[in-house]
Write a protein that holds these residues in place. Structure first.
Motif, PDB file in Angstrom:
ATOM      1  N   LEU A  22      -2.046 -18.483 -24.543  1.00 33.03           N
ATOM      2  CA  LEU A  22      -2.406 -19.728 -25.235  1.00 33.03           C
ATOM      3  C   LEU A  22      -2.403 -20.906 -24.253  1.00 33.03           C
ATOM      4  CD1 LEU A  22      -3.061 -21.042 -27.974  1.00 33.03           C
ATOM      5  CD2 LEU A  22      -0.613 -21.429 -28.281  1.00 33.03           C
ATOM      6  N   ARG A  26      -5.219 -23.574 -23.540  1.00 32.83           N
ATOM      7  CA  ARG A  26      -4.970 -25.023 -23.644  1.00 32.83           C
ATOM      8  C   ARG A  26      -5.496 -25.749 -22.403  1.00 32.83           C
ATOM      9  NH1 ARG A  26      -1.956 -28.794 -21.859  1.00 32.83           N
ATOM     10  NH2 ARG A  26      -0.772 -27.373 -20.551  1.00 32.83           N
ATOM     11  N   LEU A  53       0.376 -23.952 -30.714  1.00 33.06           N
ATOM     12  CA  LEU A  53      -1.037 -23.846 -31.105  1.00 33.06           C
ATOM     13  C   LEU A  53      -1.609 -25.236 -31.402  1.00 33.06           C
ATOM     14  CD1 LEU A  53      -3.608 -22.316 -32.033  1.00 33.06           C
ATOM     15  CD2 LEU A  53      -2.566 -22.146 -34.309  1.00 33.06           C
ATOM     16  N   LEU A  57      -4.834 -27.153 -29.579  1.00 39.78           N
ATOM     17  CA  LEU A  57      -6.026 -27.642 -30.287  1.00 39.78           C
ATOM     18  C   LEU A  57      -6.200 -29.137 -30.042  1.00 39.78           C
ATOM     19  CD1 LEU A  57      -5.373 -25.700 -33.622  1.00 39.78           C
ATOM     20  CD2 LEU A  57      -7.083 -25.116 -31.878  1.00 39.78           C
ATOM     21  N   ALA A 352      -6.952 -19.898 -31.722  1.00 39.61           N
ATOM     22  CA  ALA A 352      -7.564 -21.008 -30.967  1.00 39.61           C
ATOM     23  C   ALA A 352      -9.009 -20.683 -30.612  1.00 39.61           C
ATOM     24  CB  ALA A 352      -6.738 -21.293 -29.713  1.00 39.61           C
ATOM     25  N   GLU A 356     -12.460 -22.416 -32.038  1.00 35.85           N
ATOM     26  CA  GLU A 356     -13.491 -22.917 -31.118  1.00 35.85           C
ATOM     27  C   GLU A 356     -14.860 -22.319 -31.478  1.00 35.85           C
ATOM     28  OE1 GLU A 356     -13.200 -21.421 -27.093  1.00 35.85           O
ATOM     29  OE2 GLU A 356     -14.107 -23.239 -26.255  1.00 35.85           O
TER      30      GLU A 356
END
Ligand code: ADE
Length: 410
Positions: A22, A26, A53, A57, A352, A356
């Motif tokens: 993640l 990011r 998370l 975002l 994520a 997207e």
């Protein structure tokens, strides 16, 4: 209760430090801003991993709004850290049902472009309340129960926007449902009871991916595990995996612990309470608090008291007692800390990337429940290899050629 900001920051930092997949996403979001100008409303279990998370975002340019997926699953310290980071967060551990519902309503009032759901409560609210897609490009769904609800909407012809079924991605259900639920369910039971598993008869209701995880972890700790099932194939699978398989009515009189993970309602009910072994612990790890019938417990018990945090004792007229953990809500989050961090790294990486995908393509996608695009599943798998200490073999040219002879054949 207001959380402690410093403790919240520490919890979120710890989670982020153990969520390398993640974090990689990011960092990319930080430069590419795929959510610039978009509002993302999420209804999730609000704890440190979820904060990681939300921050990823947000780094992608989103205005992130977050509400609790369950009134008991919130970590107030994580909420304090999220609020400090500018994430509009509506969640408090132990909040009333009306505050819980207000939180979900606020997510819709934010007029989201993308929805991230765990249990499909926010999607359900769009369909029963506003009944209008608005500018929603689509939603992602985290859990088996939510996917069941989405598929019912799809079948009825009433689904208003595309949804991505994150739950059934390989990098989700194979690990989150099995190893995540397996470990975190036990974490919740241990934290609530401080009791031993070894030597106990542990009944696991349901042998889906979550049930498989719970059963194998209980066996690993020396429990004598009995599985209950309604599906003959899964029943045989459980039997061949080495578990006893019995009906709940047969299993209840010897059960020291019953864990429900079926997604269905009233799996443990009056007929079982009538024969339940004295002292049996009752825990649920399914999404909703309907698997153990509290109505029947309340109707049959002559007394009821809290004996430890997250443990309620019910006494029946003949003196037998049973102990309900975490009010029958998901024990892994209400009494434990949720899935292990490395597991949520994989699940939330998929969330994520799926969010997207919806931000980029949602407006032109067919209105149905879509699987996670396989290339996203693979990207998460590839990114997870090194952090998990896994290296792969590669096919030699001769092996590639050998396999090629079968391709395209019947
Ligand atoms: N932490 C955040 N979301 C979770 C989930 N769906 N299951 C377990 N732990 C979680």
């Amino acid at each position: 209760m207001a959380g402690d900001l410093e403790r919240g920051r520490q919890k979120v930092d710890w989670a982020r430090a153990h969520m390398p997949v993640l974090e990689g996403i990011r960092r990319r979001f930080e430069t590419e801003h795929p959510f610039r100008g978009l509002t993302l409303s999420a209804v999730l279990h609000v704890e440190a991993k979820t904060a990681a998370l939300a921050l990823a975002l947000q780094a992608g340019g989103a205005d992130v709004r977050l509400a609790a997926g369950n009134p008991l699953s919130t970590d107030d310290d994580a909420v304090a850290a999220l609020k400090e980071a500018g994430v509009d967060t509506r969640a408090e551990k132990g909040e009333s049902i009306s505050a819980f519902r207000d939180g979900i309503r606020a997510m819709l009032e934010a007029d989201p472009d993308v929805i991230i759901d765990d249990g499909a409560d926010l999607v359900a609210l769009v369909h029963t309340g506003r009944k209008d897609r608005g500018k929603i490009r689509g939603s992602t769904e985290e859990t088996t129960t939510g996917v069941t609800r989405l598929k019912a909407l799809e079948r009825s012809g009433g689904l208003l926007f595309p949804a991505i079924d994150v739950n059934d991605a390989e990098m989700k259900h194979l690990f989150d449902n099995r190893y995540g639920t397996g470990q975190s369910t036990l974490d919740g039971i241990f934290s609530a009871t401080n009791l031993l598993v070894a030597g106990k008869v542990c009944v696991v209701a349901g042998y889906g991916w979550c049930g498989k995880g719970v059963a194998s972890r209980l066996r690993g700790l020396g429990g004598e595990v009995v599985v209950t099932e309604v599906d003959p194939v899964r029943a045989i699978e459980a039997r061949l995996d080495g578990f006893a398989v019995r009906s709940m009515l047969d299993a209840a009189p010897t059960a020291d612990l019953i864990v429900t993970v079926t997604g269905n309602t009233h799996v443990v009910r009056a007929e079982h309470f009538r024969v339940l072994k004295d002292g049996c612990l009752l825990a649920n790890s399914g999404h909703f608090d309907v698997e153990i019938s509290r109505t029947d417990l309340d109707g049959m018990a002559v007394s009821h008291k809290t004996v430890r945090p997250n443990v309620e004792e019910y006494r029946f007229p003949d003196g037998r007692r049973t102990y309900l953990l975490a009010e029958g809500r998901l024990v892994n989050l209400a009494a434990g800390q949720g899935h292990p961090v490395e597991i949520m790294d994989l699940s939330f990486a998929l969330q994520a990337l799926s969010a997207e995908h919806l931000a980029q393509h949602g407006r032109t996608m067919a209105i149905r429940v879509h699987p996670v695009p396989p290339e996203l599943d693979r990207r998460v798998a590839e990114a997870a290899l090194a952090p998990l200490g896994v290296s792969l073999d590669t096919l030699t040219p001769a092996q590639v050629q050998y396999m090629a002879q079968w391709e395209g054949g019947s």
